[in-house]
Design a protein around this motif. Sequence first.
Motif, short mmCIF file in Angstrom:
data_model
loop_
_atom_site.label_atom_id
_atom_site.label_comp_id
_atom_site.label_asym_id
_atom_site.label_seq_id
_atom_site.Cartn_x
_atom_site.Cartn_y
_atom_site.Cartn_z
N THR A 5 0.83 -1.21 0.00
CA THR A 5 0.00 0.00 0.00
C THR A 5 0.86 1.25 0.00
O THR A 5 0.67 2.16 -0.81
CB THR A 5 -0.93 0.01 1.23
N LEU A 6 1.84 1.31 0.92
CA LEU A 6 2.71 2.49 1.01
C LEU A 6 3.60 2.62 -0.22
O LEU A 6 3.86 3.73 -0.70
CB LEU A 6 3.56 2.41 2.28
N ALA A 14 1.46 3.95 -3.04
CA ALA A 14 1.14 5.36 -2.78
C ALA A 14 2.36 6.24 -3.00
O ALA A 14 2.26 7.33 -3.59
CB ALA A 14 0.64 5.51 -1.34
N TYR A 49 -8.90 -1.59 -0.16
CA TYR A 49 -7.47 -1.50 -0.48
C TYR A 49 -7.18 -0.25 -1.30
O TYR A 49 -6.19 0.45 -1.04
CB TYR A 49 -7.05 -2.75 -1.26
N LYS A 51 -7.24 2.74 0.82
CA LYS A 51 -6.01 2.87 1.62
C LYS A 51 -4.87 3.47 0.81
O LYS A 51 -4.08 4.26 1.33
CB LYS A 51 -5.61 1.50 2.16
N VAL A 52 -4.77 3.07 -0.47
CA VAL A 52 -3.70 3.60 -1.31
C VAL A 52 -3.84 5.11 -1.47
O VAL A 52 -2.87 5.86 -1.31
CB VAL A 52 -3.72 2.91 -2.69
N LEU A 92 -5.59 7.22 0.44
CA LEU A 92 -5.42 7.89 1.74
C LEU A 92 -3.96 7.90 2.16
O LEU A 92 -3.49 8.87 2.76
CB LEU A 92 -6.28 7.20 2.79
N ALA A 93 -3.23 6.82 1.85
CA ALA A 93 -1.80 6.79 2.17
C ALA A 93 -1.06 7.85 1.36
O ALA A 93 -0.13 8.51 1.86
CB ALA A 93 -1.22 5.41 1.89
N GLN A 94 -1.47 8.02 0.11
CA GLN A 94 -0.88 9.05 -0.73
C GLN A 94 -1.14 10.43 -0.13
O GLN A 94 -0.24 11.29 -0.09
CB GLN A 94 -1.48 8.96 -2.13
N ALA A 145 -1.76 11.03 3.06
CA ALA A 145 -1.03 11.12 4.33
C ALA A 145 0.44 11.44 4.10
O ALA A 145 1.03 12.25 4.83
CB ALA A 145 -1.18 9.82 5.11
N LEU A 146 1.05 10.83 3.07
CA LEU A 146 2.44 11.13 2.77
C LEU A 146 2.60 12.60 2.37
O LEU A 146 3.55 13.26 2.79
CB LEU A 146 2.93 10.23 1.64
#
Length: 375
Positions: free
Chosen positions: A2-3, A6, A297, A300-301, A303-305, A307-308
Motif C-alpha cells: 500500500t505504502l 502510494a 485496499y 487505503k492507497v 489515503l496513504a498518498q 497522508a504522505l
Amino acid sequence: MTLILAFRNLFHDRIRLAVTLIGILFSIVLVAVQLGLYLGARNLIISMIDRADGDLWVMAYGTKNFEEAQAISVREKFAALSTPGVAKATPLIASFTEWRKPTGGSTIVVLIGADHEDGGLSPWNIIEGDVSGLGARDAVMVEKSYLPDLGVTGAGDTAQVGASRVRITGLTEGIRSFTVTPYVFTTLNRARTLLDMPADKITYVLVKLEPGADAKAVRNAIRKSVPDSEVLTKAEFRNRSLNHWLFATGAGVALIGGAILGLIVGTVIVAQTLYSSTKDHLTEFATLRALGSSSGYIHKVILAQAALSAVLGYVLGMTIAMTIVYFSERTALPIVMTPGLAALLLGLTLGMCAISAISAIGKVMRIDPAMVFNR
C-alpha cells in the motif's frame, strides 16, 4: 504494498508533487502564523492579570481590561479585608499617563503602582537592577525593548511623568503590552504623585483568599460590602479582557478568519492535485479492480498518498513557521508556538489531506474495470 504504491504514485510526477506540497506548506504557515499571533496576543492581554497575586479583583464598574480602569476608594480595601475568607487585600494602581522624553516629545505609557513588600504585582524578568530599588526616590522600572520609544538608553536615564521627574533604576525583558504601550513600574505612593491622584484613591484591590475559602461565596460577600464597585474572579477578569481586545475590537476574529482561509485554500489545492493525479492513473486503478482488489485496499492507497503529502508538507511548513516564530520573538507582538498548537496543526494537515482525498476516491470507485480490456 500500500505504502509503496502510494509513494510511487506520489513521486511519479514531481511537478504535481511540488504543487501539492506548496499548497500544504502555504496553508500550514498561514494557519501557524495566524493562530500563533492569536496566542501571542492572548498572552500579552492577560499577562498582568495572571502575574498579579490575587484571586479576586475589586474594580470600578464597567472596567473592560487591565489598562483602562477608573479610580475607586481605598475604603474598598478595608471592606474586603473585613470579609471572612480573605487573607489579604493589596491596593494597585494602573493608569495611562504621559511620558515626556528627555530628548523632546512624549508618548503614552501605562503606569503601574504597587509596593513590592505587599506582594500584589511586581515586575518580573528583571535583567538590570532590583525590584527593591523602586524604593529609591523617583525610581521607575521599564521594559528594555521599549527604550527607544521612551527616548532613553538604559538605567540611570531620567524623564518626566506628569510634573515630576523619574529615573530608571531597572530594566525588564519580555513584559510587552498588547496595545504596544510601555509598562512603567513604580511604588504605590509614587504612582499617586505622578498621576496627581488623591491619597484615598486606587485603581484595584487584589484580594487573596485563605486556603480552602470558596471564591464565589467570598466574592458575593465582598459585593455586598462594596456596592459601588465590581468584584470579579481572576478567571472572569481574564475572560472579560480577552473578549474586549480580541473580539469586541475584531482582532481575534480577523486572526481566526485568516487561519480558516488558509485551511480552505490548502484543502482546495491538495484536492485538485490528488484528483488530477488519480485521474492520470485511472488505468492502473482499473487494473487493480479487475484483478480483484477490494474497494478498501484502493481507499487505503489513496489515503496513504494523501497522508504522505500531509507529512512532507507539514515538515516543510513547520520549518518555515518556526523560523518566523524565532524572528518574531523580539517584536511588539511575538508569535507563540506551543506543543499543543504544533499537534493541532499536524491533525489539521492530516484532516485537510484526508478530506481532499474524497474526490479522488469517488473518481476511482466509479471506474469500470472493463476499461482495461478496451485499451
